[in-house]
Enzyme design. Sequence first.
Site, PDB file in Angstrom:
ATOM      1  N   HIS A 107       2.238   3.234  -0.921  1.00  0.00           N
ATOM      2  CA  HIS A 107       2.621   1.521  -0.501  1.00  0.00           C
ATOM      3  C   HIS A 107       3.978   1.739   0.079  1.00  0.00           C
ATOM      4  O   HIS A 107       4.851   2.444  -0.273  1.00  0.00           O
ATOM      5  CB  HIS A 107       2.805   0.734  -2.026  1.00  0.00           C
ATOM      6  CG  HIS A 107       1.558   1.079  -2.779  1.00  0.00           C
ATOM      7  ND1 HIS A 107       1.199   2.134  -3.691  1.00  0.00           N
ATOM      8  CD2 HIS A 107       0.608   0.349  -3.196  1.00  0.00           C
ATOM      9  CE1 HIS A 107       0.139   2.137  -4.394  1.00  0.00           C
ATOM     10  NE2 HIS A 107      -0.280   0.740  -4.200  1.00  0.00           N
ATOM     11  N   ASP A 123       6.726   2.383  -2.436  1.00  0.00           N
ATOM     12  CA  ASP A 123       6.852   3.549  -3.115  1.00  0.00           C
ATOM     13  C   ASP A 123       7.884   4.554  -2.071  1.00  0.00           C
ATOM     14  O   ASP A 123       8.512   5.542  -2.606  1.00  0.00           O
ATOM     15  CB  ASP A 123       5.596   4.500  -3.025  1.00  0.00           C
ATOM     16  CG  ASP A 123       4.367   3.891  -3.728  1.00  0.00           C
ATOM     17  OD1 ASP A 123       4.615   3.231  -4.589  1.00  0.00           O
ATOM     18  OD2 ASP A 123       3.091   4.148  -3.032  1.00  0.00           O
TER      19      ASP A 123
HETATM   20  C1  XUL Z   1      -4.670   0.103  -8.772  1.00  0.00           C
HETATM   21  C2  XUL Z   1      -4.868   1.235  -7.745  1.00  0.00           C
HETATM   22  C3  XUL Z   1      -3.919   1.160  -6.416  1.00  0.00           C
HETATM   23  C4  XUL Z   1      -4.448   1.157  -5.165  1.00  0.00           C
HETATM   24  C5  XUL Z   1      -3.419   1.012  -3.910  1.00  0.00           C
HETATM   25  O1  XUL Z   1      -5.405   0.568  -9.664  1.00  0.00           O
HETATM   26  O2  XUL Z   1      -5.893   1.891  -7.580  1.00  0.00           O
HETATM   27  O3  XUL Z   1      -3.055   2.085  -6.670  1.00  0.00           O
HETATM   28  O4  XUL Z   1      -5.115   2.631  -4.854  1.00  0.00           O
HETATM   29  O5  XUL Z   1      -2.826  -0.271  -4.152  1.00  0.00           O
END
Ligand code: XUL
Length: 441
Positions: free
Chosen positions: A102, A105
Amino acid sequence: MAEIFEGLPKVEYKGAQSKDALAFKYYDADKIVLGKTMSEQLKFAMAWWHNLSATGTDMFGPGTADKRFGAVAAGTMDHAHAKVEAGFEFMDKLGLEYFAFHDVDLVPEAEDISETNKRLDEIVDHIAEKQASSGKKLLWGTANMFSNPRYMNGAGSSNSAEVFCFAAAQVKKVLDITVKLGGKGYTFWGGREGYETLLNTNVGFEQENIAALMRMAVEYGRSIGFNGDFYIEPKPKEPMKHQYDFDAATAAGFLKKFGLDKDFRLNIEANHATLAGHTFQHDLRVAAVEGLFGSVDANQGDLLLGWDTDEFPFNVYETTFAMYEILKAGGFTNGGLNFDSKTRRPSYTYEDMFKSFILGMDSFALGLIKAAAIIEDGRIDAFVKDRYASYETTEYGRKIRNGSATLTELAAVAEGLGTPALPGSGRQEELQSIVNQVLFG
Ligand code: XUL
Ligand code: CO
């Protein structure tokens, strides 16, 4: 840059008899399984958020793991750079070829989005350099549109058009970054795209807005040369009481309703499927049947708990059935197996980070080997084919399949058949015995 995971070796395949805790027992990257190497079949990815950022914080206490990786303080740009160094050293030592992230992150989020974007540019240059020297690839990028308090009511689904603009800005920036780093995927996990109570929510309006955000992402992405897949990652609940992308079937219906199914596929997460009351393989099968199988977030949940525990995959029945579905769906193209998994809070050492990936990679390698063996064995496929044989061996069966049958003519067939025949044993126990024989024989 000094070695961060000092004393921890490059993890090698040593075979099923090895007692070396820091070696793979089943994952042999170059071994051919069903015509491709294990690394091509499995396409393992490291999730930046769990592996490099999460310290084990929960609502009852702070983190237990020190993931500063030599930086003086967490949450600084120094730390962001240290995470890049740690991430690439980790991928190198574990033999992971892909990563996923993300936006937040990668860098600490600033008050002002243009400052956050500058920080992203700086860190993305660093990542690009490391990619060039290592060959590591970006599986997918995503924007975190759920942590910042502005997203308390969702991003695309927010009641506030101002918040929607921030979501648009983040998606745009992550698409830019994803293209720059050669990523082949962009994921929309709903985050807070859902609702707490219908008393304050216009569901149809919110869903149209989410689709609008996705449509803009497709238009922008394609305009800057993004030729990978967009993904929806279904999840039924948590953080919201009710999430719009409940499961694979719901997300498929949404994509088809809004004409997004040409550009989108599904990213199926094991623990999300089980939270929806399905098995992992069920959601994989639905994605494949809908023509939307794309990628996988690999983890496992605890069926005794009602939330997303994101554990490293351990259950080889599950990884076998998952790999069976993935192989049957034609395997990965742009997608891969992203470990959206975290070590348990008491497993707080660097060594635990290594061992957790060894567990996850070996569990999926075993799953691949066993799923391939089930396919090669052929008894299960043959039984399933035979189970529907009457649609091939009878004229009325063929007419049902090709859409030319009428109720009137089938009613006449039924009358002519006299006493109805039972449809044949499902032979579930026999099939389960075959699976056990393949797994343990
Ligand atoms: C949350 C989840 C996230 C997604 C990306 O449950 O799985 O980490 O993979 O936003
Ligand atoms: Co996920």
